[in-house]
Write an enzyme that holds these catalytic residues in place. Structure first.
Site: not given
Ligand code: GTP
Ligand code: SPV
Ligand code: MN
Length: 623
Positions: A85, A228, A237, A257, A280, A282, A286, A305, A400
């Site tokens: 973004r 992208y 978004k 979000h 994002s 964070c 997971n 998300d 991604r």
């Molecule tokens: P967007 O799709 O961008 O909105 O993000 P999201 O919040 O869905 O991110 P995602 O779950 O893909 O975050 C991935 C990152 O967070 C990776 O670097 C993971 O390793 C890290 N991560 C996720 N859960 C944990 C955790 O419990 N502990 C730690 N240390 N890192 C974590």
């Molecule tokens: C974010 O950045 O929070 C995402 C990926 O979920 S995007 O759809 O590119 O904004």
């Molecule tokens: Mn997101």
């Protein structure tokens, strides 16, 4: 589909029978401006997917992955200038600048429309314009919304097929007169100019000039120059957060979000639904697919998300996932960290900017397989362990996977329930190496909103134009996504809390990312985050007490399930340590941050800041 005909630029074009005259008029107007060579109305069928993806493989936009390892999966490589973004080119276009607020880029709607008119003139020459009718949320559901994206990108088209309910069923509802959001998109790379000079297409067409624009007063989206993610898949978004947040404020609901998960207590069969907002990259994906490391619980995924939440007939807050797929961060995803995501993406998935192995599979930093001797990196170059040793990444940090939610082995049986699931608790978190304890419960509803409003997080790779690693305020994880004045948005949360009273979910602050003096994460995270959820559930049952602290109410060491972890009382105390000086500085900074919103900051939020300072003073005295 050519049941109806109309004329664009003097050329006859077709549309399906369901297309209304209004809709055809809008499509015609945009086509007369952008001047594509042809117009294609998407029906959302498998046959259509196969045709478009086959075509993209032929033109080199897609690389087909090894069908034995990854059936019906594709790899796309974008340009280094188009990998995430672009917040600096994202605009909220409303009459009054103060309605966009100091955290958004504002533009005058008339001026922005005039600018966009110029860049869209002829932008699609030499290309096909795809007409994509889509539903955010289950088709026809009471919380769902409709849209139509026009795009000259086949990548966007097939991605929208995964991420939304796209095609015939959505078009049918639109033809019956249901409201819909128009979303216009071009990559801004025409293959012919006005004089008729042509150029070859490239694997990732885009433009250095980018505009991601939103018109919340008329519910319109116009995006130019990027192909992208959130810049281009306009249901995500742009619609489901920026436009929807303004709709939600007008209409008494919430667009957030947030991930949504169901936690089932196996002994009682009791279900508990949690939503969580983290900035994002964070950890939403997971947590949404969490595999508990403690016994007695089962997690099922509703969304990873975005959550749309509305008061239900029984007065509870009900949440749906408006999306149909996951657009997840690849690096760091493995069978160790997120096995359910790994299983989800075994087939029918688009990978963007990951590395390619010699046997036609994908690879990224943090995946289970060790670094092979040879890869093709995300920019299409040879990559060897020497590159890794030199610190080069094989996959882009914001690479991604785009994958159907229905393929997730733990997708919740009610993930498409049109009325949503009842929310029992709301979490806010971020990446905080210091200060923020593992978990804290709100003192009162307004404190919960204060927790959301004061979220700060270390910046990740999810946006290109913000310095990664630096700490920034990201209220409610909505900083890049709130379609109106952020302080008004806090007011809306307070209003929703008032409306729902006791039924409004309790709010918790969490932090999986606190580090020790050696820079190591103190909390194991991932599956072990189930321990935090377990405590929250037991709090809701009234089964455990809590300790009043500076940032909120904390678990007692003896109540918290730490079985099997190497965390003694000393480590535990460090996870919850409060440094009054550091918190004083943080509150000074928060106060300064709030001050940019002037008198729009709700009184209740300023009161919470004052109470927070009192708690710091009390902690100082006690120390
Ligand atoms: P967007 O799709 O961008 O909105 O993000 P999201 O919040 O869905 O991110 P995602 O779950 O893909 O975050 C991935 C990152 O967070 C990776 O670097 C993971 O390793 C890290 N991560 C996720 N859960 C944990 C955790 O419990 N502990 C730690 N240390 N890192 C974590
Ligand atoms: C974010 O950045 O929070 C995402 C990926 O979920 S995007 O759809 O590119 O904004
Ligand atoms: Mn997101």
């Amino acid at each position: 589909m050519t049941d109806k005909t109309y004329t664009v630029e003097g050329v006859k074009a077709g549309a399906p029978a369901e297309a209304t005259d209004d809709l055809i008029a809008w499509v015609t107007e945009q086509a007369n401006l952008a001047k594509p060579d042809s117009i294609y109305w998407c029906d959302g069928s498998d046959e259509e997917w196969t045709r478009i993806t086959d075509d993209m493989v032929k033109t080199g936009m897609f690389t087909r992955l090894n069908p034995e390892k990854r059936p019906n999966c594709f790899l796309a490589r974008s340009l280094p200038s188009d990998v995430a973004r672009v917040e600096s080119r994202t605009f909220i276009c409303c009459e009054k600048e103060e309605d966009a607020g100091p955290t958004n880029h504002w533009a005058d709607p008339k001026e922005m429309k005039a600018t966009l008119h110029k860049v869209f003139d002829g932008a699609m020459r030499g290309r096909t314009m795809f007409v994509i009718p889509f539903s955010m949320g289950p088709v026809g559901g009471p919380i769902s919304q409709l849209g139509i994206e026009l795009t000259d990108s086949p990548y966007v088209t097939v991605s929208m097929r995964i991420m939304t309910r796209m095609g015939k069923a959505a078009l049918k509802l639109i033809s019956e007169g249901k409201p819909w959001v128009p979303a216009l998109h071009s990559v801004g790379y025409p293959l012919r100019d006005a004089e008729g000079n042509t150029r070859e297409d490239v694997p990732w067409p885009c433009n250095d000039l980018k505009y991601i624009t939103h018109f919340p007063e008329t519910n319109e989206i116009i995006s130019y120059g990027s192909g992208y993610g959130g810049n281009a898949l306009l249901g995500k978004k742009c619609f489901a957060l920026r436009i929807a947040s303004t709709m939600a404020r007008r209409d008494n609901w919430m667009a957030e979000h947030m991930l949504i998960l169901r936690l089932t207590q196996e002994s009682t069969g009791k279900q508990f639904h949690v939503t969580a907002a983290f900035p994002s990259a964070c950890g939403k994906t997971n947590l949404a697919m969490l595999q508990p490391t403690i016994s007695g619980y089962k997690v099922e995924t509703v969304g990873d998300d975005i959550a749309w939440m509305r008061p239900g007939p029984d007065g509870t807050l009900r949440a749906i996932n408006p999306e149909a797929g996951f657009f997840g961060v690849a690096p760091g995803t493995s069978y160790k960290t997120n096995p359910m995501a790994m299983d989800t993406m075994r087939a029918n998935t688009i990978f963007t900017n990951v590395a390619l192995t010699d046997d036609g599979d994908v690879w990224w930093e943090g995946i289970d397989a060790p670094l092979p001797d040879h890869l093709i990196d995300w920019q299409g170059n040879d990559y060897t362990p020497a590159d890794a040793a030199a610190g080069k990444k094989a996959a882009h940090p914001n690479s991604r996977f785009t994958t159907p939610a229905s393929q997730c082995p733990i997708i919740c049986p009610d993930w498409e329930a049109p009325e949503g699931v009842p929310v029992n608790a709301i979490l806010f978190g971020g990446r905080r190496a210091t200060n923020v304890p593992l978990v804290a419960e709100q003192y009162e509803p307004a404190h919960g909103v204060f927790i959301g409003a004061s979220v700060a997080s270390e910046v990740t790779a999810a946006a290109t134009d913000v310095k990664a690693g630096s700490l920034r305020h990201d209220p409610f994880a909505m900083l890049p996504f709130c379609g109106y004045n952020m302080a008004d948005y806090w007011g809306h949360w307070l209003d929703m809390q008032k409306e729902l009273g006791d039924k409004f979910p309790k709010i918790y602050q969490v932090n999986w990312f606190r580090k020790d003096e050696n820079g190591k994460f103190m909390w194991p995270g991932y599956g072990d985050n189930s321990r935090v959820l377990d405590w929250i559930v037991r709090r809701a049952d009234g089964a455990v007490d809590a300790i009043d602290g500076v940032t909120g109410r904390y678990p007692k060491f003896e109540d918290f399930n730490l079985e099997g972890l190497d965390i003694d009382k000393v480590k535990w105390d460090k996870l919850f340590a409060i440094d009054p000086d550091a918190w004083e500085a943080e509150m000074d900074d928060t106060e300064k941050y709030f001050s940019q919103f002037g008198d729009k900051v709700p009184a209740a939020i300023n009161e919470q800041l004052a109470k927070f300072r009192e708690r710091i003073a009390a902690a100082r005295k006690a120390a």
